[in-house]
Write an enzyme that holds these catalytic residues in place. Structure first.
Site, mmCIF file in Angstrom:
data_model
loop_
_atom_site.group_PDB
_atom_site.id
_atom_site.type_symbol
_atom_site.label_atom_id
_atom_site.label_comp_id
_atom_site.label_asym_id
_atom_site.label_seq_id
_atom_site.Cartn_x
_atom_site.Cartn_y
_atom_site.Cartn_z
ATOM 1 C CD GLU A 152 -2.532 -1.259 2.705
ATOM 2 O OE1 GLU A 152 -2.690 -0.194 3.334
ATOM 3 O OE2 GLU A 152 -2.938 -2.358 3.121
ATOM 4 C CE LYS A 154 5.482 5.597 6.586
ATOM 5 N NZ LYS A 154 5.287 7.040 6.830
ATOM 6 C CG ASP A 156 3.892 12.826 4.872
ATOM 7 O OD1 ASP A 156 3.819 12.509 6.073
ATOM 8 O OD2 ASP A 156 4.704 13.665 4.436
ATOM 9 C CE1 TYR A 272 -3.250 2.683 7.999
ATOM 10 C CE2 TYR A 272 -3.680 4.447 6.430
ATOM 11 C CZ TYR A 272 -3.123 4.004 7.615
ATOM 12 O OH TYR A 272 -2.444 4.876 8.416
ATOM 13 C CE LYS A 360 9.637 7.180 5.736
ATOM 14 N NZ LYS A 360 10.086 7.611 7.059
ATOM 15 C CB CYS A 458 29.744 40.755 12.238
ATOM 16 S SG CYS A 458 27.952 40.768 11.988
ATOM 17 C CB CYS A 461 27.665 45.190 13.110
ATOM 18 S SG CYS A 461 28.478 43.894 14.083
ATOM 19 C CB CYS A 476 28.409 38.976 15.415
ATOM 20 S SG CYS A 476 28.371 40.752 15.803
ATOM 21 C CB CYS A 481 25.070 42.869 15.593
ATOM 22 S SG CYS A 481 25.000 42.043 13.986
#
Length: 745
Positions: A152, A154, A156, A272, A360, A458, A461, A476, A481
């Site tokens: 069957e 699967k 989701d 099912y 899967k 960064c 800044c 940072c 900032c």
């Protein structure tokens, strides 16, 4: 979905591509746990239990998964392997001994007629073949009398159990934790393909003609893809966040308090399974599916009965090839022993039937060109490399960027700007870079490109970035900032920080966008009632009046602005511990902030302390001490603190040096709080324990006196049980707080 037989090798190629390797798993670094080699088996098992329980809570309770199914499955397989090698680590609350799931308190609980189990996964054809061979052997399969299987798709979606009595729908419930689900009958009645009464043709095939017994059938509630697209378009138009995928949308829609919302979401079902086939005159899964159709249930039309592994392989290959043609999401194939008698003979493990397995699907992979690795500064200052590549269609949608998580992941995957790379969607949801293409001419071209390195400053800044020893994240640490501004400003007003009502995410975002705020000191020495009142809320007037036109933006207004500014002024007296927590210093939560404030009494005293002195405080340690000193070493941070002082924000701890109001009857005891408490937040409970002199810690050790475990307690509870630490429930906690006395050992 039938097709001609193929050899096992060619089927593997059709499923996974020419480079298929049975043991190769897609790399998924999200929410990565510490490497097992650094831990004892007991430590790793405890950590994995915590990871799995947290992920299950996010998935089942919040409908907001933080990791992909494949990643979750790998953690579960690792835990199962550890417990197989070390049976002494198997505890009743281990995730391997439970089904997973969650029962919300907003719905009445429903106990299922029989336990609703999970299904074990096969992540590749090799694992599927091992299960088939093991099952054939257990059932004595021969060429003359092969074991029959039903394959069957699967689906989701969200599991549901429908109970009928005398042929009429009595109750609908979610799977919950497998034993107890949530009563969602009112919402299920809005789903058009759930029959209120069973069809006559189905009732005629019931063993008990009077049908006095109840029958509980099970299946999946899902949202069709076209309905999912429409719902997200509506959310976008209304300014609401979109759902991540149809499964989350279906789960959120079924678990609504208002059934009218569920009705508008266009949900459907596939049924099912049955809790107990006893009342039914059927003996196989295939005959049961036919019975369901006769009763009027929606049954997936692609179920197929097969009698050999090659046919199972072919079914899986066909399902994978046609999954995008379906109007609903599938993430694999479920294979079941067809005979109910054989199912009963095989039985169950602690969490799954031995007579069924879920194969899967692997993620769909595509090639594209990596144009740039750009650094993104997150709300906590973490610098995250993000791959930006030529747009490519994967699993039904176009993607053009994916996180690379950290510098170690960039180097582990060895991706470089200009590479031709392989991308997929982990769990068919999250875009991910698998790695570079290196065969043929791609290899020398790849090696000729320079390795990518993290910037030393960064990008937002310009402040220096740091990477602490033993960690991979670059950060940072400047409070000034801009990339971190909004989150820091929201955190400052939160309940456990300065507790300023009205400073929610939306209004703070608007003030940052409109240039009114940059750092927390701006609340006190820059923001005015008039400026706040004029802030555009992002909403629009729907009708015209004498004061505004239809479609004009709606401002905050003087009334609300006045109330917020009053809250801001009141927050000046919150005290040092709340200020320290509100600053968002790394590793300084509410408990650590209180320890620092109660030890030093003032910000001046804390700033004058050296790292070694701070680390000596019970409950602090060198890691936190280093983070605190690092924060105060940034000139921009000190400048903000000075502005707070000048604005009148109290930077001393109230009651410092005074005798405590309550007897210190819990002094010397250490408590750890975990899970969800019904009558307190963990912070409130912790503060009350501290008032009696107790220490409240965030981690469990041999020195812990008691662990208080609420609902959905995770790895801390597991560790307490392993160490033999006494575990208390909320009733015991309330007794302690009422009397100030701990229970006798």
């Amino acid at each position: 979905m039938a097709g001609s037989n193929q050899t096992n090798d060619s089927l593997q190629e059709s499923l996974f591509g020419a480079d298929f390797e049975p043991d190769l798993q897609p790399s998924e670094p999200q929410a990565k746990a510490a490497p097992a080699r650094r831990q004892t088996p007991a430590q790793r098992a405890a950590e994995l239990n915590g990871i799995l329980k947290h992920a299950a809570y996010q998935y089942y309770a919040l409908d907001a998964p933080e990791m992909t199914d494949a990643q979750f499955d790998r953690y579960l397989v690792e835990l199962q392997s550890i417990e197989a090698d070390h049976p002494e680590l198997v505890t009743p609350d281990s995730y391997t001994q439970n089904i997973g799931g969650y029962v919300s308190e907003q719905f009445a609980p429903v106990r299922h007629a029989q336990r609703m189990y999970s299904i074990d996964d096969a992540m590749n054809l090799e694992e599927l073949d091992e299960w088939l061979a093991r099952t054939d052997a257990a059932l004595g399969s021969t060429p003359e009398h092969p074991v029959a299987y039903t394959c069957e798709l699967k689906i989701d979606g969200l599991g549901i159990a429908l109970t009928y009595r005398d042929g009429r729908l009595l109750r609908a419930a979610t799977r919950g934790d497998g034993t107890t689900g949530e009563d969602v009958t009112a919402n299920a009645l809005t789903i058009r393909d759930i029959p209120r009464t069973l069809g006559r043709a189905g009732l005629e095939r019931v063993a008990d003609r009077g049908f006095g017994q109840s029958v509980e059938v099970r299946g999946e509630v899902y949202m069709p893809k076209h309905s999912f697209v429409r719902l997200n378009e509506e959310n976008d138009a209304a300014g609401r966040p979109p759902f991540a995928n149809p499964r989350n949308a279906a789960a959120g829609s079924l678990r609504q308090k208002d059934s009218n919302v569920t009705k508008a979401r266009d949900l459907e079902t596939f049924i099912y399974a049955v809790a107990d086939e006893g009342p039914l005159a059927v003996t196989t899964q295939k005959a049961f599916l036919d019975w369901l159709r006769d009763c009027g249930f929606s049954v997936n039309p692609h179920a197929q009965r097969v009698t050999d592994s090659q046919a199972v392989h072919q079914y899986c290959a066909d399902a994978l090839a046609h999954r995008q043609d379906l109007d609903y999401d599938i993430d694999g194939v479920v294979v079941k022993v067809d005979s109910f008698a054989s199912q009963n003979a095989l039985g169950f493990t602690a969490r799954a039937p031995r007579w069924s397995i879920a194969f899967k699907f692997p993620p769909e992979e595509k090639r594209t060109v990596l144009r740039e690795i750009r650094v993104q500064v997150g709300r906590t200052g973490v610098l995250t490399p993000v791959a930006e590549f030529d747009p490519v269609l994967v699993a039904g949608s176009t993607i053009a960027r994916a996180t690379l998580h950290n510098i170690d992941e960039v180097h582990r995957r060895d991706v470089r700007e200009g590479d031709t790379i392989v991308v997929h969607k982990a769990g068919d949801v999250i875009p991910e870079v698998v790695g570079p293409v290196t065969e043929g001419d791609f290899g020398p071209a790849h090696l000729a490109r320079p390795e990518w390195q993290m910037p030393t400053t960064c990008p937002s800044c310009g402040s220096p970035v740091i990477c602490e020893e033993g960690e991979v994240a670059y950060r940072c640490v400047s409070i000034d900032c801009p990339a971190q501004a909004t989150e820091r400003l929201i955190h400052w007003g939160s309940r456990n920080a300065m507790d300023i009502d009205g400073l929610g995410e939306e209004i703070v975002n608007r003030m940052v966008e409109q240039g009114l705020l940059r750092d927390v000191a701006d609340y006190y020495d820059r923001l005015s009632v008039e400026e706040l009142a004029a802030v555009d809320t992002g909403r629009r007037y729907e009708t015209a009046t004498k004061d505004h036109n239809e479609g004009d933006s709606i401002p905050v207004g003087k009334t609300i602005a006045g109330k917020i500014m009053e809250q801001i002024q009141n927050s000046k007296r919150a005290g040092l511990s709340r200020v320290l927590f509100g600053l968002g210093i790394r590793h300084v939560g509410a408990n650590v902030a209180a320890l620092l404030a109660n030890h030093y009494g003032s910000l001046e005293g804390l700033m004058a302390a050296d790292e070694e002195d701070i680390a000596q405080i019970d409950g602090i340690g060198p890691k936190i001490a280093h983070s605190v000193r690092q924060f105060f070493a940034v000139p921009e941070n000190v400048a903000v603190l000075e502005r707070l002082r000048q604005a009148g924000v109290v930077l001393e701890q109230e009651g410092f040096g005074q005798e405590p109001e309550k007897p210190q009857s819990l002094a010397g005891l250490t408590f750890v709080l975990t899970g969800t408490l019904e009558h307190f937040t963990r912070t409130e409970a912790g503060n009350q324990l501290k008032a009696f002199g107790a220490k409240v810690s965030g981690s469990v050790s041999k020195k812990t006196s008691y662990v208080v475990a609420g609902a959905a307690a995770g790895s801390k509870l597991t560790k307490a049980q392993q160490l033999g630490v006494p575990v208390l429930d909320e009733a015991a906690l309330r007794q302690i707080l009422e009397t100030g006395q701990a229970p006798q050992a």
